[in-house]
Write a protein that holds these residues in place. Structure first.
Motif, PDB file in Angstrom:
ATOM      1  N   PRO A 300       0.812  -1.220   0.000  1.00 18.76           N
ATOM      2  CA  PRO A 300       0.000   0.000   0.000  1.00 18.76           C
ATOM      3  C   PRO A 300       0.844   1.267   0.000  1.00 18.76           C
ATOM      4  O   PRO A 300       0.355   2.337  -0.350  1.00 18.76           O
ATOM      5  CB  PRO A 300      -0.810  -0.126   1.304  1.00 18.76           C
ATOM      6  N   ASP A 301       2.138   1.153   0.364  1.00 19.24           N
ATOM      7  CA  ASP A 301       2.993   2.332   0.415  1.00 19.24           C
ATOM      8  C   ASP A 301       3.653   2.645  -0.926  1.00 19.24           C
ATOM      9  O   ASP A 301       3.615   3.782  -1.397  1.00 19.24           O
ATOM     10  CB  ASP A 301       4.096   2.147   1.474  1.00 19.24           C
ATOM     11  N   CYS A 302       4.264   1.626  -1.572  1.00 21.15           N
ATOM     12  CA  CYS A 302       5.008   1.887  -2.812  1.00 21.15           C
ATOM     13  C   CYS A 302       4.404   1.224  -4.038  1.00 21.15           C
ATOM     14  O   CYS A 302       4.847   1.470  -5.163  1.00 21.15           O
ATOM     15  CB  CYS A 302       6.474   1.454  -2.660  1.00 21.15           C
ATOM     16  N   GLY A 303       3.404   0.348  -3.858  1.00 17.91           N
ATOM     17  CA  GLY A 303       2.759  -0.303  -4.992  1.00 17.91           C
ATOM     18  C   GLY A 303       3.517  -1.470  -5.575  1.00 17.91           C
ATOM     19  O   GLY A 303       3.111  -2.045  -6.580  1.00 17.91           O
ATOM     20  N   TYR A 304       4.622  -1.885  -4.936  1.00 16.33           N
ATOM     21  CA  TYR A 304       5.408  -3.011  -5.437  1.00 16.33           C
ATOM     22  C   TYR A 304       4.730  -4.328  -5.080  1.00 16.33           C
ATOM     23  O   TYR A 304       4.177  -4.483  -3.997  1.00 16.33           O
ATOM     24  CB  TYR A 304       6.812  -2.944  -4.833  1.00 16.33           C
ATOM     25  N   GLU A 305       4.772  -5.312  -6.013  1.00 13.95           N
ATOM     26  CA  GLU A 305       4.136  -6.603  -5.777  1.00 13.95           C
ATOM     27  C   GLU A 305       5.121  -7.588  -5.164  1.00 13.95           C
ATOM     28  O   GLU A 305       6.244  -7.731  -5.636  1.00 13.95           O
ATOM     29  CB  GLU A 305       3.587  -7.170  -7.087  1.00 13.95           C
ATOM     30  N   SER A 306       4.688  -8.279  -4.127  1.00 13.46           N
ATOM     31  CA  SER A 306       5.487  -9.312  -3.467  1.00 13.46           C
ATOM     32  C   SER A 306       4.651 -10.585  -3.378  1.00 13.46           C
ATOM     33  O   SER A 306       3.434 -10.574  -3.580  1.00 13.46           O
ATOM     34  CB  SER A 306       5.918  -8.859  -2.069  1.00 13.46           C
ATOM     35  N   SER A 307       5.315 -11.703  -3.084  1.00 13.61           N
ATOM     36  CA  SER A 307       4.588 -12.962  -2.985  1.00 13.61           C
ATOM     37  C   SER A 307       3.613 -12.939  -1.806  1.00 13.61           C
ATOM     38  O   SER A 307       3.795 -12.189  -0.846  1.00 13.61           O
ATOM     39  CB  SER A 307       5.575 -14.124  -2.834  1.00 13.61           C
ATOM     40  N   LYS A 308       2.602 -13.776  -1.906  1.00  9.45           N
ATOM     41  CA  LYS A 308       1.531 -13.739  -0.906  1.00  9.45           C
ATOM     42  C   LYS A 308       2.030 -14.122   0.489  1.00  9.45           C
ATOM     43  O   LYS A 308       1.416 -13.753   1.495  1.00  9.45           O
ATOM     44  CB  LYS A 308       0.395 -14.664  -1.330  1.00  9.45           C
ATOM     45  N   ASP A 309       3.135 -14.855   0.576  1.00  9.87           N
ATOM     46  CA  ASP A 309       3.650 -15.279   1.870  1.00  9.87           C
ATOM     47  C   ASP A 309       4.683 -14.316   2.443  1.00  9.87           C
ATOM     48  O   ASP A 309       5.244 -14.567   3.510  1.00  9.87           O
ATOM     49  CB  ASP A 309       4.290 -16.672   1.741  1.00  9.87           C
ATOM     50  N   SER A 310       4.940 -13.215   1.735  1.00  6.29           N
ATOM     51  CA  SER A 310       5.962 -12.280   2.211  1.00  6.29           C
ATOM     52  C   SER A 310       5.496 -11.562   3.466  1.00  6.29           C
ATOM     53  O   SER A 310       4.333 -11.160   3.581  1.00  6.29           O
ATOM     54  CB  SER A 310       6.285 -11.245   1.126  1.00  6.29           C
ATOM     55  N   LYS A 311       6.397 -11.392   4.398  1.00  2.00           N
ATOM     56  CA  LYS A 311       6.100 -10.615   5.599  1.00  2.00           C
ATOM     57  C   LYS A 311       6.459  -9.143   5.397  1.00  2.00           C
ATOM     58  O   LYS A 311       5.956  -8.279   6.125  1.00  2.00           O
ATOM     59  CB  LYS A 311       6.886 -11.166   6.792  1.00  2.00           C
ATOM     60  N   PHE A 312       7.352  -8.895   4.417  1.00  2.00           N
ATOM     61  CA  PHE A 312       7.794  -7.535   4.171  1.00  2.00           C
ATOM     62  C   PHE A 312       7.684  -7.225   2.678  1.00  2.00           C
ATOM     63  O   PHE A 312       7.781  -8.114   1.836  1.00  2.00           O
ATOM     64  CB  PHE A 312       9.264  -7.348   4.593  1.00  2.00           C
ATOM     65  N   CYS A 313       7.534  -5.939   2.348  1.00  2.00           N
ATOM     66  CA  CYS A 313       7.570  -5.484   0.955  1.00  2.00           C
ATOM     67  C   CYS A 313       8.998  -5.632   0.444  1.00  2.00           C
ATOM     68  O   CYS A 313       9.944  -5.174   1.090  1.00  2.00           O
ATOM     69  CB  CYS A 313       7.116  -4.026   0.844  1.00  2.00           C
TER      70      CYS A 313
END
Length: 373
Positions: A300-313
């Motif tokens: 929500p902060d930078c719009g970068y996509e990460s995997s669904k299991d990620s704890k961090f952007c």
């Protein structure tokens, strides 16, 4: 002053034009013109008759243009004044040229200005003796290679800058690649500068660019070379700049987490110093493929996509997941109100009045108490 019996060339082989030092001539004067030369008679600063190689008697029939001006009578020895210029028509192929100081040229591929120095040699010959003498020689006693260099220095320096710039744009290459194109660049520059020489009675036979150099200490050059070296490294390993930035972000996330929990973290924690070459490229490719799954989480902060299991952007390290305060269960749904493991409330509450607060609230909307994180 006695009349001159014989007029012949006495200049050196480097002269393009040489003036006979005496102008007291007569209709009995013998004019001797060597091979690869022509002689031109001047009167009052204007060129008249032109003589090819051979031996000529300066009689009225051999001077039709000059005879109209001074009305020489027929027969006898008639004195008159006229300058005789000898013009060498040989090919001079070893005239050196070079930029006296570096010229700034904008690299069309990378947009930065780079100071360059260039040098080489060119060859010329006189193809219009009258035009050459009128426009370049004037009242000088002679005109040699050194004079050509001095007269045309501004001309070829300006053209070198323009022609190199045009060539780079047309070929869509960078300045650092010019060394592989010197032969084609030389021909390109010769064709474009030929007309300028021709207007002075000269034919440009060839124009060679022997070397183009850039200062190694220039900041723009250093940055450009560093970028090209980085690009070459990426091409060898098999990843691009975007993937490298993602890799850097994963490294930062792993450090923040303090343990090698994710795929990237595991790779970094177990052997960051030993992962080289193809193994590094494989790891990055696998990480990139994981990041491109359809059910990725968007930060929500930078719009970068990460995997669904990620704890961090993976880009800005923002925390995605939260834990149940009672049992430690990982909560993936940000809007979930109760823990699905122990049933405890997951709502953020004011520690003073226990009013339900929004996740980003800094003060309680009921009692005004500052929210304790």
């Amino acid at each position: 002053m006695a009349l001159i019996d014989i007029v012949k060339y006495n200049g050196n082989e480097k002269e393009f034009a040489w003036r006979f030092p005496n102008d007291e001539l007569s209709t009995k004067t013998q004019l001797i013109v060597n091979e690869s030369q022509v002689a031109v008679l001047f009167k009052g600063g204007k060129a008249y008759d032109v003589y090819e190689a051979g031996r000529h008697t300066l009689e009225t029939m051999n001077m039709p243009l000059l005879n109209k001006l001074i009305n020489l009578p027929f027969g006898g020895e008639t004195p008159f004044k006229a300058e005789v210029w000898f013009v060498n028509m040989t090919h001079s192929l070893d005239i050196k040229w070079g930029t006296s100081s570096p010229v700034n040229i904008q690299d069309p591929k990378y947009g930065i200005y780079i100071p360059i120095s260039a040098y080489g040699q060119f060859g010329i010959t006189v193809n219009n003796p009258k035009e050459f003498l009128k426009k370049l020689v004037g009242t000088l006693p002679s005109f040699g290679q050194h004079d050509v260099i001095n007269y045309f220095r501004g001309f070829y320096t300006t053209n070198v800058k323009d022609e190199i710039s045009n060539y780079l744009v047309n070929k869509k290459i960078t300045i650092l690649e010019l060394g592989a194109h010197l032969k084609e660049l030389s021909e390109y520059m010769k064709n474009d500068m030929a007309e300028g020489f021709n207007s002075y009675g000269l034919e440009l036979l060839n124009f060679y660019v022997e070397d183009i150099s850039v200062p190694e200490t220039d900041e723009g050059i250093s940055r450009l070379k560093a970028a090209l070296n980085k690009k070459a490294e990426m091409d060898i390993v098999g990843y691009d700049y975007k993937e490298e930035r993602g890799y850097d972000a994963l490294v930062g996330a792993a450090k923040n987490e303090g343990q090698a929990g994710t795929v990237a973290g595991a790779g970094i924690g177990l052997g960051m110093g030993t992962v080289m070459g193809h193994e590094l490229g494989t790891l990055l490719k696998e990480s990139n493929e994981n990041l491109k799954k359809e059910d990725n989480i968007m930060c929500p902060d930078c719009g970068y996509e990460s995997s669904k299991d990620s704890k961090f952007c993976s880009n800005c390290s923002k925390t995605f997941q939260k834990e149940c305060g009672q049992c430690g269960q990982i909560i993936n749904n940000e809007n979930q109100k109760f823990c699905d493991e122990c049933g405890s409330s997951l709502l953020k509450k004011c520690h003073q009045c226990e009013a339900v607060l929004s996740n980003n609230a800094k003060f309680c909307h009921d009692c005004g108490e500052k929210v304790v994180e």
